[in-house]
Design an enzyme around this catalytic site. Structure first.
Site, PDB file in Angstrom:
ATOM      1  N   ASP A 148     -58.230  55.626 -36.414  1.00  0.00           N
ATOM      2  CA  ASP A 148     -56.870  55.181 -36.411  1.00  0.00           C
ATOM      3  C   ASP A 148     -56.778  54.754 -34.724  1.00  0.00           C
ATOM      4  O   ASP A 148     -57.740  55.146 -34.060  1.00  0.00           O
ATOM      5  CB  ASP A 148     -56.264  56.084 -36.835  1.00  0.00           C
ATOM      6  CG  ASP A 148     -54.666  55.466 -36.806  1.00  0.00           C
ATOM      7  OD1 ASP A 148     -54.271  54.218 -36.906  1.00  0.00           O
ATOM      8  OD2 ASP A 148     -53.909  56.182 -36.961  1.00  0.00           O
ATOM      9  N   ASP A 192     -55.074  61.287 -38.954  1.00  0.00           N
ATOM     10  CA  ASP A 192     -54.473  62.350 -38.787  1.00  0.00           C
ATOM     11  C   ASP A 192     -54.193  63.308 -39.791  1.00  0.00           C
ATOM     12  O   ASP A 192     -53.646  64.547 -39.753  1.00  0.00           O
ATOM     13  CB  ASP A 192     -52.995  61.838 -38.364  1.00  0.00           C
ATOM     14  CG  ASP A 192     -52.077  61.167 -39.503  1.00  0.00           C
ATOM     15  OD1 ASP A 192     -52.678  61.190 -40.563  1.00  0.00           O
ATOM     16  OD2 ASP A 192     -51.364  60.441 -39.259  1.00  0.00           O
ATOM     17  N   ASP A 219     -53.473  59.494 -43.827  1.00  0.00           N
ATOM     18  CA  ASP A 219     -54.790  59.241 -44.310  1.00  0.00           C
ATOM     19  C   ASP A 219     -55.619  60.094 -45.142  1.00  0.00           C
ATOM     20  O   ASP A 219     -56.877  59.977 -45.359  1.00  0.00           O
ATOM     21  CB  ASP A 219     -55.579  59.162 -42.956  1.00  0.00           C
ATOM     22  CG  ASP A 219     -55.096  58.187 -41.927  1.00  0.00           C
ATOM     23  OD1 ASP A 219     -54.698  57.218 -42.295  1.00  0.00           O
ATOM     24  OD2 ASP A 219     -54.942  58.562 -40.642  1.00  0.00           O
TER      25      ASP A 219
END
Length: 832
Positions: free
Chosen positions: A521, A720, A724
């Site tokens: 990410d 995180d 996710d």
């Protein structure tokens, strides 16, 4: 006399003016003080004895629970000591210690730390403790015993408390080893003396020498080796042949043959007799084999304890006490288990933070390296969070306890490490499959060796056959094979925990070593996750500080991350902010209001169009800022375009180097983010990321992983751990970034306490090193057996005249296990 010392005080006999015979000591069994029985002091009778006390308080404690004060354990030798008459007594750091002799007291005074870590009297395990096998974690029992698969002693499952005392199996085996060694040394002198120039056998005669061998070997085989035979018998009952099967058959055969040869020598045919007509005995081989196996087991148990040192070291990060501050300002040191959420605690310079909490007062730098692996201390001020176990460097902090006990990050880390150390890697299945047929195959080889030697060997052929068969059984013990994988996993998970890499299970470690694609990410992983003000572009007629003050005043009440960045930027310049009147937020466009009687609007191009502000002259500059990964907001004052305020989430300083190292490790890096394509591409270009997927929702990340799997890629996903979660579960290996809730994330196989790409680099290096170490161990174990069994069977005898002694086979077998453990322990020192 009592001698004051910074750490401990003595209490010897005949001191402090107490004129009594040196051999008579009357001591308060509760507090340990010497008492004059002639003085008017409290007494109590128990079990026909009269006990004297220094005070009514000690008398009351004794009457309530007398059995607790009758005897103590000497911490040096482990002997029981009568508390009421102990001649040698010592107070050390507030604790009372009793000694059986002046020698034990002197040893303790010289190095008390050597005896406080392992008390001779182990504490009872907590109720409900379950036991598991270190090599076969699927075996779980309600009480201690032996593993039905491999025969190893079961160990308490879960998290060690650090005060369980010595390993009972290690204590027992050590005692049996020394007794075996005392018996084996004279045995070797009798049998091997002539080779050393000591013809003891010739001096005492063959018959007496044989009987002496019998008397020396029998305690070793019949008593000391009982645990070996018990485990071997269990292997027969459970139809799970293992190393103890081979040891018991080998030792039992050598001893039984020797006993029959001693008592009934005439029943043996010529092929069993030596040139002098006597039947040889192998008492020394049976005894020495047992001794050497005990030695190998002791070395192995001590090495296994070292693999658990990682958990104990993590537990030691948290202090045993915390300084609690009450409402009236009183400060007291209390045990950590008495701290509850909401307590105010003072953490002084050089102390460890006791629990997870929030800073109420003070400023300091916290060394979080033992939890995150990051060497740079982190500044902590009011409202910042602190983690239990981290080290306060230079300032005093007042914190409020938020999470205590098992809820702390440190406790969750310890729990995860303990669970991972008991897990099995898929590669271990190879060793299990080999071991399943290995023991029967070895027994078959031993039988064949005996038959071949008996038929075609030189005289006495049967003796040669027996020696070869016993040597094959002993040298082929598959202990090293069974230890190869679990020792590496236990060591690696502990090492990872100290570098901020938490492994959920061994399978995740093995899978991550094979991963070729990493999805990350942007926010919080590649960037800091905290937007900052970067640029102010002012049109003619406006000053930068003026525009920033107006924008910050307008955004002061907003909780949007971009608004917070603008307000913080204004505060850093010490600008005075006013209150906004008529504040309005236009969804997807921006905000507007009145500041100091001036109409102010802040937002995107659509917002400016709505209020009629012409921003055509600012479009090019705005695009340039966005190309650099920044969010550009137009600001209009009284309907006129006044300038641009730019905010960016800075890329972490370690990100570029981490991406380079990940590329070197053979990983393709894909950035999947919900941010817009322009900003995402700008960040990707600056870091050298291979591929960018922007404007992605959580389900889109899972679809991306599915598509990569369809192409044959091995995918790791770093996120995180919250939105996710679907992608983390879908990936071959999920990597949860950060602390707090992520530590307990069940969808991630690996959790990084530090929460940045450097942690992924460390995890990759750890995974690769662990699998490499396991393969080395398996190679050592396989090659050792492939080469050792034929040598023991005698294949070298026709060429070199070499036939391996059962004693040498036992030594080689023990060394093979130790070599595997030593190789696994190298993982403790690898650089991550």
């Amino acid at each position: 006399m009592k001698h004051d010392h910074p750490h401990h005080t003595h209490d010897h006999a005949c001191c402090s003016g107490e004129q009594r015979a040196e051999s008579v000591i009357v001591r308060d069994p509760v507090c340990g003080m010497t008492v004059d029985p002639g003085a008017n002091k409290p007494t109590a009778e128990h079990g026909g004895r009269l006990f004297h006390f220094c005070s009514a308080g000690c008398q009351s404690k004794f009457i309530t629970e007398p059995d607790a004060y009758l005897e103590a354990i000497d911490p040096v030798c482990g002997m029981k000591v009568d508390r009421a008459s102990a001649k040698h007594f010592l107070r050390h750091e507030g604790e009372k210690y009793y000694f059986c002799s002046a020698g034990c007291l002197a040893k303790f005074e010289k190095a008390p730390q050597d005896y406080l870590g392992a008390r001779p009297a182990p504490k009872a395990m907590p109720a409900g403790t379950q036991y598991t096998c270190p090599m076969h974690p699927e075996i779980i029992r309600d009480g201690p015993g032996s593993c039905p698969i491999c025969g190893m002693a079961l160990e308490p499952a879960g998290i060690p408390t650090g005060d369980e005392g010595p390993n009972p199996e290690l204590v027992d085996f050590t005692r049996r080893f020394w007794i075996s060694a005392v018996c084996s040394v004279p045995l070797l002198l009798i049998t091997m003396g002539p080779m050393l120039g000591l013809p003891l056998r010739g001096w005492i005669g063959e018959s007496l020498a044989t009987w002496l061998e019998f008397m020396l070997a029998t305690p070793v085989v019949i008593w000391a080796a009982i645990p070996f035979f018990e485990r071997a018998w269990a292997s027969f009952i459970n139809r799970s042949p293992n190393m103890w099967t081979l040891i018991a058959i080998g030792v039992g055969t050598a001893y039984a043959f020797s006993v029959v040869a001693t008592f009934l020598p005439d029943i043996f045919p010529h092929s069993f007799r030596m040139h002098g007509g006597s039947v040889p005995v192998y008492f020394e081989a049976a005894a020495v084999i047992v001794t050497l196996v005990f030695l190998g087991q002791i070395l192995e148990l001590r090495a296994r304890e070292r693999t658990g040192s990682a958990i104990r070291a993590l537990l030691d990060l948290a202090p045993k006490k915390a300084r609690r501050v009450t409402e009236d300002g009183t400060e007291t040191d209390v045990p950590l288990d008495e701290i509850i959420a909401g307590d105010r605690l003072r953490v002084r310079p050089g102390e460890s933070v006791p629990v997870d909490g929030i800073v109420l007062e003070g400023r300091s730098s916290i060394d979080e390296s033992m939890l995150t692996g990051e060497p740079v201390p982190v500044e902590k001020t009011e409202n910042d969070t602190v983690t239990g176990g981290t080290l306060n460097r230079n300032g005093t902090l007042m914190i409020k306890a938020e999470k205590v006990g098992a809820d702390t990050v440190l406790s969750q880390i310890v729990s995860m490490v303990a669970s991972a150390q008991r897990s099995r890697a898929p590669i271990q299945g190879l060793a299990d499959r080999v071991a399943a047929w290995f023991v029967p195959a070895v027994v078959l080889v031993a039988i064949i060796a005996f038959i071949v030697w008996s038929l075609i060997g030189p005289e006495p052929s049967m003796i040669y056959g027996l020696v070869a068969a016993v040597s094959v059984l002993i040298i082929a013990c598959p202990c090293a094979l069974g230890l190869a994988t679990p020792m590496s996993i236990m060591t690696a998970t502990g090492r990872g925990a100290h570098a901020g890499v938490l492994i959920k299970d061994a399978e995740a470690l093995e899978r991550f070593a094979a991963v070729d694609t990493l999805i990350v990410d942007k926010t919080g992983t590649l960037t800091e996750g905290k937007p900052r003000l970067t640029d102010i572009v002012a049109q003619p007629g406006f000053a930068e500080d003026e525009l920033l003050a107006l924008a910050a005043s307008l955004e002061k009440g907003s909780e949007h991350p971009l608004a917070e960045a603008i307000v913080e930027g204004a505060k850093s310049r010490n600008l005075i902010l006013a209150d906004a009147i008529g504040f309005e937020a236009a969804t997807g466009k921006g905000v507007s209001g009145t500041v100091n009687a001036r109409s102010v609007a802040l937002g995107n191009k659509a917002m400016m169009q709505d209020i009629g502000a012409d921003v055509s002259q600012l479009i090019e500059k705005a695009d340039q800022l966005r190309a650099l990964g920044k969010s550009a907001l137009f600001i209009a004052v009284d309907g006129r375009a006044a300038g641009i305020v730019a905010v960016a989430d800075p890329v972490k300083g370690t990100a570029a180097e981490a991406i380079r190292l990940l590329h070197e490790a053979g990983l393709k890096v894909i950035m999947a983010t919900g941010d817009n394509a322009v900003t995402a591409q700008a960040v990707a270009r600056s870091l050298g990321i291979d591929e960018v997927r922007a404007d992605m929702l959580p389900e889109g990340k899972k679809q991306l992983i599915d598509a990569l799997h369809a192409k044959g890629a091995k995918v790791a996903m770093a996120g995180d751990g919250v939105n996710d979660a679907p992608a983390l579960a879908a990936a071959d290996v999920g990597i949860a970034m950060g602390t707090g809730a992520d530590v307990a994330m069940q969808s991630a196989g690996i959790t990084l306490v530090g929460g940045d790409l450097n942690g992924i680099v460390r995890a990759r290096h750890l995974a690769a090193a662990t699998i490499r170490n396991i393969k080395q161990n398996l190679f050592f174990a396989f090659v050792y057996n492939v080469l050792g069994v034929p040598v023991a069977a005698g294949v070298l005898y026709p060429v070199f005249g070499l036939l391996l002694s059962p004693m040498l086979a036992a030594a080689a077998m023990s060394l093979s296990s130790v070599s595997v453990i030593a190789n696994a322990l190298r993982l403790r020192t690898i650089k991550l």
